[in-house]
Every structure is written in C-alpha cells, then in structure tokens.
Design a protein around this motif. Structure first.
Motif, PDB file in Angstrom:
ATOM      1  N   GLY A  91     -14.090  -0.273  -6.830  1.00 28.33           N
ATOM      2  CA  GLY A  91     -13.179  -0.624  -7.911  1.00 28.33           C
ATOM      3  C   GLY A  91     -11.839  -1.160  -7.451  1.00 28.33           C
ATOM      4  O   GLY A  91     -11.039  -1.596  -8.284  1.00 28.33           O
ATOM      5  N   LEU A  92     -11.567  -1.152  -6.157  1.00 34.36           N
ATOM      6  CA  LEU A  92     -10.265  -1.602  -5.660  1.00 34.36           C
ATOM      7  C   LEU A  92     -10.239  -3.114  -5.459  1.00 34.36           C
ATOM      8  O   LEU A  92     -11.270  -3.770  -5.265  1.00 34.36           O
ATOM      9  CB  LEU A  92      -9.920  -0.901  -4.353  1.00 34.36           C
ATOM     10  CG  LEU A  92      -9.830   0.625  -4.375  1.00 34.36           C
ATOM     11  CD1 LEU A  92      -9.314   1.143  -3.042  1.00 34.36           C
ATOM     12  CD2 LEU A  92      -8.939   1.107  -5.517  1.00 34.36           C
TER      13      LEU A  92
ATOM     14  N   SER B 266      -1.565   2.099 -12.643  1.00 34.56           N
ATOM     15  CA  SER B 266      -2.555   3.167 -12.540  1.00 34.56           C
ATOM     16  C   SER B 266      -2.463   3.819 -11.165  1.00 34.56           C
ATOM     17  O   SER B 266      -2.290   3.137 -10.148  1.00 34.56           O
ATOM     18  CB  SER B 266      -3.956   2.598 -12.764  1.00 34.56           C
ATOM     19  OG  SER B 266      -4.942   3.577 -12.531  1.00 34.56           O
ATOM     20  N   GLY B 267      -2.597   5.139 -11.143  1.00 34.43           N
ATOM     21  CA  GLY B 267      -2.528   5.833  -9.867  1.00 34.43           C
ATOM     22  C   GLY B 267      -2.753   7.319 -10.025  1.00 34.43           C
ATOM     23  O   GLY B 267      -2.943   7.823 -11.139  1.00 34.43           O
ATOM     24  N   ALA B 268      -2.724   8.022  -8.898  1.00 36.11           N
ATOM     25  CA  ALA B 268      -2.935   9.467  -8.885  1.00 36.11           C
ATOM     26  C   ALA B 268      -1.661  10.181  -8.452  1.00 36.11           C
ATOM     27  O   ALA B 268      -0.978   9.747  -7.519  1.00 36.11           O
ATOM     28  CB  ALA B 268      -4.080   9.830  -7.936  1.00 36.11           C
TER      29      ALA B 268
ATOM     30  N   ASN C  82       0.821  -1.214   0.000  1.00 40.51           N
ATOM     31  CA  ASN C  82       0.000   0.000   0.000  1.00 40.51           C
ATOM     32  C   ASN C  82       0.859   1.269   0.000  1.00 40.51           C
ATOM     33  O   ASN C  82       0.371   2.350   0.312  1.00 40.51           O
ATOM     34  CB  ASN C  82      -0.903   0.014   1.231  1.00 40.51           C
ATOM     35  CG  ASN C  82      -0.117   0.064   2.541  1.00 40.51           C
ATOM     36  OD1 ASN C  82       0.979  -0.472   2.614  1.00 40.51           O
ATOM     37  ND2 ASN C  82      -0.688   0.670   3.557  1.00 40.51           N
TER      38      ASN C  82
ATOM     39  N   THR D 175       0.099   7.746  -5.835  1.00 44.39           N
ATOM     40  CA  THR D 175      -0.710   6.820  -5.039  1.00 44.39           C
ATOM     41  C   THR D 175      -1.321   5.774  -5.960  1.00 44.39           C
ATOM     42  O   THR D 175      -2.215   6.088  -6.757  1.00 44.39           O
ATOM     43  CB  THR D 175      -1.832   7.568  -4.290  1.00 44.39           C
ATOM     44  OG1 THR D 175      -1.257   8.602  -3.486  1.00 44.39           O
ATOM     45  CG2 THR D 175      -2.619   6.607  -3.413  1.00 44.39           C
ATOM     46  N   PRO D 176      -0.849   4.523  -5.902  1.00 37.48           N
ATOM     47  CA  PRO D 176      -1.404   3.486  -6.784  1.00 37.48           C
ATOM     48  C   PRO D 176      -2.905   3.298  -6.542  1.00 37.48           C
ATOM     49  O   PRO D 176      -3.394   3.431  -5.406  1.00 37.48           O
ATOM     50  CB  PRO D 176      -0.609   2.234  -6.389  1.00 37.48           C
ATOM     51  CG  PRO D 176       0.667   2.753  -5.791  1.00 37.48           C
ATOM     52  CD  PRO D 176       0.267   4.016  -5.077  1.00 37.48           C
ATOM     53  N   SER D 177      -3.634   3.008  -7.615  1.00 39.90           N
ATOM     54  CA  SER D 177      -5.077   2.797  -7.497  1.00 39.90           C
ATOM     55  C   SER D 177      -5.399   1.528  -6.721  1.00 39.90           C
ATOM     56  O   SER D 177      -6.438   1.442  -6.052  1.00 39.90           O
ATOM     57  CB  SER D 177      -5.712   2.720  -8.890  1.00 39.90           C
ATOM     58  OG  SER D 177      -5.500   3.907  -9.608  1.00 39.90           O
ATOM     59  N   ASN D 178      -4.515   0.530  -6.784  1.00 39.96           N
ATOM     60  CA  ASN D 178      -4.685  -0.739  -6.086  1.00 39.96           C
ATOM     61  C   ASN D 178      -3.385  -1.103  -5.387  1.00 39.96           C
ATOM     62  O   ASN D 178      -2.308  -0.614  -5.777  1.00 39.96           O
ATOM     63  CB  ASN D 178      -5.070  -1.854  -7.063  1.00 39.96           C
ATOM     64  CG  ASN D 178      -6.419  -1.619  -7.708  1.00 39.96           C
ATOM     65  OD1 ASN D 178      -7.426  -1.536  -7.025  1.00 39.96           O
ATOM     66  ND2 ASN D 178      -6.436  -1.509  -9.040  1.00 39.96           N
TER      67      ASN D 178
ATOM     68  N   ILE E 109      -9.870   5.482  -3.563  1.00 44.36           N
ATOM     69  CA  ILE E 109      -9.491   5.914  -4.900  1.00 44.36           C
ATOM     70  C   ILE E 109      -8.830   7.281  -4.774  1.00 44.36           C
ATOM     71  O   ILE E 109      -9.041   7.994  -3.796  1.00 44.36           O
ATOM     72  CB  ILE E 109     -10.709   5.964  -5.841  1.00 44.36           C
ATOM     73  CG1 ILE E 109     -11.733   7.000  -5.363  1.00 44.36           C
ATOM     74  CG2 ILE E 109     -11.345   4.605  -5.975  1.00 44.36           C
ATOM     75  CD1 ILE E 109     -12.854   7.227  -6.344  1.00 44.36           C
ATOM     76  N   PRO E 110      -8.003   7.666  -5.749  1.00 40.00           N
ATOM     77  CA  PRO E 110      -7.263   8.933  -5.633  1.00 40.00           C
ATOM     78  C   PRO E 110      -8.155  10.113  -5.286  1.00 40.00           C
ATOM     79  O   PRO E 110      -9.156  10.368  -5.934  1.00 40.00           O
ATOM     80  CB  PRO E 110      -6.649   9.088  -7.029  1.00 40.00           C
ATOM     81  CG  PRO E 110      -6.471   7.684  -7.517  1.00 40.00           C
ATOM     82  CD  PRO E 110      -7.654   6.935  -6.975  1.00 40.00           C
TER      83      PRO E 110
END
Length: 583
Positions: free
Chosen positions: A472-473, A295-297, A264, A310-313, A463-464
């Motif tokens: 969705g995680l 994928s991330g923010a 995380n 910040t990774p999405s998962n 999520i971001p």
C-alpha cells in the motif's frame, strides 16, 4: 328532596374526598426503625444497659425526646434521658434496671423525620433483663480501622473510620475520645457516630508523606458503660501530594521551522513528564499538509516521555507540514496541556536518488543464474538467459535447439525471444558481451555494490507497526534498507522520474502475495530499480514485479507471475508459466 338538603350532602362528600386526598398526600416514604438494641425479645440483658434505636433516615432531633421514646416496666414508666445523633436515638435509664424483668421500649408517631413525616405506627420492642445484678461486663473492642494499621500511600482526603465490636454510647464517642495526630501535633476535625462506626473527619486535607496516629481512648464506652480495655492506637502514612502541574512539550523533532526535512521523517515530540498513553493518539497528535490530514500511526513511550507520528507514506518534497498536539493529551494525573502546541517544518527538495547500480555485462541477460534455471511451460521470456558454472543439463523445462555455428555457441527455445547460454556449450564460452564468467562476476560485483551503499534514506520502512511490510505504500526515489524480510501483501507504487533511481537493501527474504502488483508512475523505469535480496525472492501466482532482482539465493516465479526487469540469482531461477521482459 329539598335543594338545601342536596347542597348539604354534596358539601359532606367534598369534605370526605378532600380528606382522603390529604391522607394520600401524607403517606409518601415514612421513616422506620431499622435496628433496636437490645433486640426484640432479647433475654439476659444487662441491668445497666441503655436502649438504642437506629432510624432509616435522619430524624428531627426535637421530636426525639422522653415523650416519643419511652421505656416501661409493665405500666410503670422508667425514668431516663433521651439523646439523638446521626440516625441513632438512645434512652439512658436514670438507674439500673431490675433483674429478671420484662421491659418495653416504645417510639411513638410523634417521632418525625426532617421532612415532618412520622412513623407509620408506634414501634414497640421488649426485652428481659438477666437474673444477675452484674449485667453486661464485656468490654468493647475495635474490630476494624480504615486506614488499616501501618497503611501507606493513604490519600490526603481520607476519613479515619473505626468499627467497634458492639454498639457504643454515642455520648462517649467524641473528639476527646477519638483523636488524630501528626507527630505530636493534634489534627483538627469532627467526630460522628452511627451504628457501630465512628468517623473522624479532618477539617482540612492531610499533609503528604507524613505519619499520622489515631487514638481511641478508654473513655469510649458501650451502652452498658463498659470501656475499652486500653487505648487503641492506629498509625498510617499518607501518599504523595496530588500532581497539579500542567505538562509541557520540551522538544520536537524536526524543530519548529526546520527546513530540508527528509520525506521519511518520523515526527516526534518529548514531554516534560510522563503522559497517559491513551491520550496520545491519532486524535490528539496530528500532521497536516495545509488543511489535508496526513495518514499515519501514533505511538507513545512512558519511559522516554516521547510521542511519535509515523506517516503511512513518504512526505511530499518541498512542502510545509504542521504538527499539532492538542489539550486532549494529558499526564498520568489527568492534567492536560495548557494549550494546543503547534510546530511546522519544510521537507527537502526532490532528489533523483542514489547512483545507478552498474550491472556490467550481467545487464545483457534477462535471467542469469549459477546453479539452475527451471521452467514449467509455457513461459514467455524476452531477453537472453545465461547459466554458469552449471551445464546446459541444468536448464530444464525448455525445448532447446543448439546453434553451434553461432559465436559464441548458444541455444534457442520457442518460449525465449533471445539466446540461451550455458557454461558447457563451448570452452570457453566466448564472444564480446556474452562471456559468461565475466557476466557472473559482474552480477556478483553489482550485488556487493547494491548491498554496500551507505546512509539509507529510508530505514525499516513499513506500514505502522510492521517494518518491512510495504503493502500500500508509495516509494519515492532513494536508498531503502531493511534488516529482515520485505513483504508486499497488497499493491505497491513506485513513483519518480525517468532518471530517478531506487535501491532496496533487503537483509532477509522478498515476498509478493497473490495477484499483487507493483505500479510505476511519473515516468519511473524498471531499469533504474534494484532489489538486493540476501534471502530468497518469491513472486506469488498472478503477481507483477518491476525492477532488477539481485538475489544471493533463489528467485522463484510462481504460476502466472510476471516481471519487467531482470532475475539475477547466485543460485537458481525457477519459472512456472511466467512472462519476463528485459527492460
């Protein structure tokens, strides 16, 4: 007609045609006079006035002379000198003009621009001198300066521009009458004049954070020879030197080549100086697993000079990841990184998550509550239901059939595959494994255990930009903690092995939107999933839930919601045509 005459006629036509073509070629864009001083038809003009004309383009100075720029009184030529600078020509009479007399200024076709193009026609303007022999005696003034007086933060390449109240004699606007100093040190530069504006252009850039003083002396005069009433002084201070230093990456988190990084992990880096936030984005700051982008923010704080990804998962376990910040990242002055900065790290090996929460005898129930169990038929409950300290009358919406001969006494209902227990069915409600006061106590103990587990693996996951929104995680085994509400607006996946454990510590409410589903993958089992909820738990119509809810308040199943797990509430459980199955 003789052949000789025909040839002569053709030759004449060709000459005429070529002359016409040549004339057309010469037309082009011609220079013109855009301003004249004194203006045409002016009256009361000073007898000591000069005549100035401003052109639309730069002219050939050699074509601006006493032959092309003349002044006449009637048919008598006025003696004088012609000068040209910028785009302005000035005729200076050799002596004062005669009062109350009409004069005519003419600029002929001989005046040409730097491309050799002449005026379209002679330019003629007239004016009448005043009756007084004194003429214009009003001194000129400075109406505007750039930079303004006492200006600060002036750029180092700024020109010093002065605007006068009237046209000036350009021969008096020179580096002798307009000067610039830094302290007592003169600044080298050139002076130009056009219209009513004089410009001082420094030979080199000014020094940063220095006080400069511009002075226009009384040597500056208008066309009538009137000088400024006094020297005009204007001061300004320059700004900082431009930032040309390239930014650098000072630190990264994780460190380069770090191992055992938590799945995380928020990937971060700190720069040597403040960066332009618009250049720290998903294009310039990336994370990859091999060649696959994660994928991330991306976010950036100017105050801390820190960028985060910040990774999405959660990241995959025991995998090498590479983070990159490219030269597209720039500081506030627009300077980029010297080169792409890349660092890598390896995530930790898989874990099974925290220890299982011991439900004790509360685990014998699919639904257990303290104040009420309500139902809107028809539900399908697989497992035992228990209510205490509230009585049987607080179990509503079921058609109960008491079985007093059972030990302990209980009830059944068509919608329940299992037994129903309440505090008033016997005194005490006894029986090994089904003693309600013990079960309620075990439920409270389990809630306290789940809520008190320390050192979460995932803190405020979401999520971001939205902590707590886990829609969705994919959730790996571990201990999760949120201070507020957790929501599931879209489907959620819980992924892990058959012996892995998940504990979700929720400081607020738990909400699940319409038709949203939790899906288990990899062998994950609902019996090993624990949702500790300090607020209310609400499952929207058509939703599907997995795991055990330990709720400090109400658990509400809206129409058609289903669950593989247990609903253990310290207040009430509300049902509405639900399928609840004990794992």
């Amino acid at each position: 007609m003789k052949l000789k005459n025909v040839f002569q006629i053709i030759a004449m036509l060709l000459v005429v045609f070529m002359a016409g073509c040549k004339k057309d070629e010469d037309i082009g864009v011609r220079p013109r006079v855009t301003a004249i001083n004194p203006i045409n038809k002016a009256t009361g003009t000073g007898i000591d006035s000069k005549v100035s004309a401003t052109f639309s383009v730069a002219m050939d100075p050699s074509s601006i002379n006493t032959s092309t720029f003349t002044l006449q009184q009637g048919t008598t030529s006025v003696s004088g000198a012609v000068a040209y600078t910028g785009t302005t020509a000035t005729f200076t009479p050799a002596a004062n003009l005669t009062p109350s007399t009409v004069y005519t200024a003419t600029i002929t076709l001989g005046a040409k621009d730097t491309n050799g193009k002449s005026l379209a026609k002679d330019y003629i303007s007239s004016f009448t001198t005043g009756a007084s022999a004194t003429g214009d005696k009003t001194p000129p003034t400075v109406t505007l300066t750039d930079p303004a007086n006492n200006a600060t933060g002036v750029s180092l390449d700024h020109l010093v521009v002065t605007t006068f109240s009237k046209p000036m004699d350009h021969t008096t606007i020179t580096s002798l009458t307009i000067t610039l100093k830094q302290g007592t040190t003169p600044v080298s530069g050139t002076v130009t004049y056009t219209g009513t504006k004089a410009t001082f252009t420094p030979s080199s850039k000014l020094e940063p954070n220095k006080l400069y003083t511009s002075t226009i002396t009384i040597g500056a005069k208008d066309l009538a020879g009137n000088a400024l009433a006094s020297n005009y002084v204007n001061s300004f201070t320059t700004g900082d030197a431009p930032d040309t230093a390239l930014p650098m990456v000072n630190s990264t988190d994780p460190l380069n080549n770090a191992t055992g990084v938590a799945p995380n992990k928020v990937v971060a880096l700190t720069f040597s100086e403040a960066m332009d936030p618009l250049t720290i984005n998903a294009t310039t700051f990336t994370l990859k697993k091999g060649a696959t982008a994660v994928s991330g923010a991306v976010a950036y704080s100017v105050s801390t000079k820190k960028g985060t990804f910040t990774p999405s998962n959660p990241l995959d376990p025991n995998v090498t990841y590479a983070a990159t910040i490219t030269t597209g990242a720039k500081d506030l002055a627009g300077n980029p990184l010297a080169a792409n900065f890349v660092w890598s790290f390896i995530t930790t090996t898989p874990t099974t998550g925290p220890a299982v929460v011991n439900l004790g005898s509360a685990g014998n129930y699919v639904i257990l509550a303290k104040t009420a169990i309500s139902n809107v038929p028809t539900s399908a409950i697989v497992g035992n239901m228990g209510l205490s300290p509230a009585a049987t009358s607080f179990i509503t919406g079921f058609v109960l059939t008491n079985v007093p001969t059972d030990s302990p006494p209980d009830a059944t209902a068509p919608e329940v595959v299992g037994k129903i227990f309440a505090a008033d069915m016997a005194a005490p409600t006894g029986g090994t494994g089904f003693t309600l006061d013990i079960a309620i106590g075990d439920m409270m103990t389990a809630y306290t255990d789940a809520a008190g587990r320390p050192t979460p693996d995932f803190l405020e996951l979401g999520i971001p930009g939205t902590p707590g929104n886990i829609g969705g995680l994919t959730l790996a085994p571990g201990l999760y903690k949120w201070a507020g509400t957790v929501s599931m607006p879209i489907d959620v996946t819980i992924s892990g092995g058959a012996n892995d454990v998940w504990i979700f510590q929720i400081g607020g409410d738990l909400t699940m939107d319409l038709n949203v589903k939790i899906t288990l993958t990899g062998g994950a089992q609902p019996k090993n999933i624990f949702w500790q909820v300090a607020g209310q738990s609400t499952l929207a119509p058509g939703s599907h839930f997995e795991g055990n809810i330990l709720s400090q308040t109400a658990i509400t199943f809206q129409t058609g919601a289903s669950m593989n797990g247990r609903a253990l509430a310290q207040t009430l459980v509300a049902l509405d045509g639900n399928a609840i199955t004990k794992p």
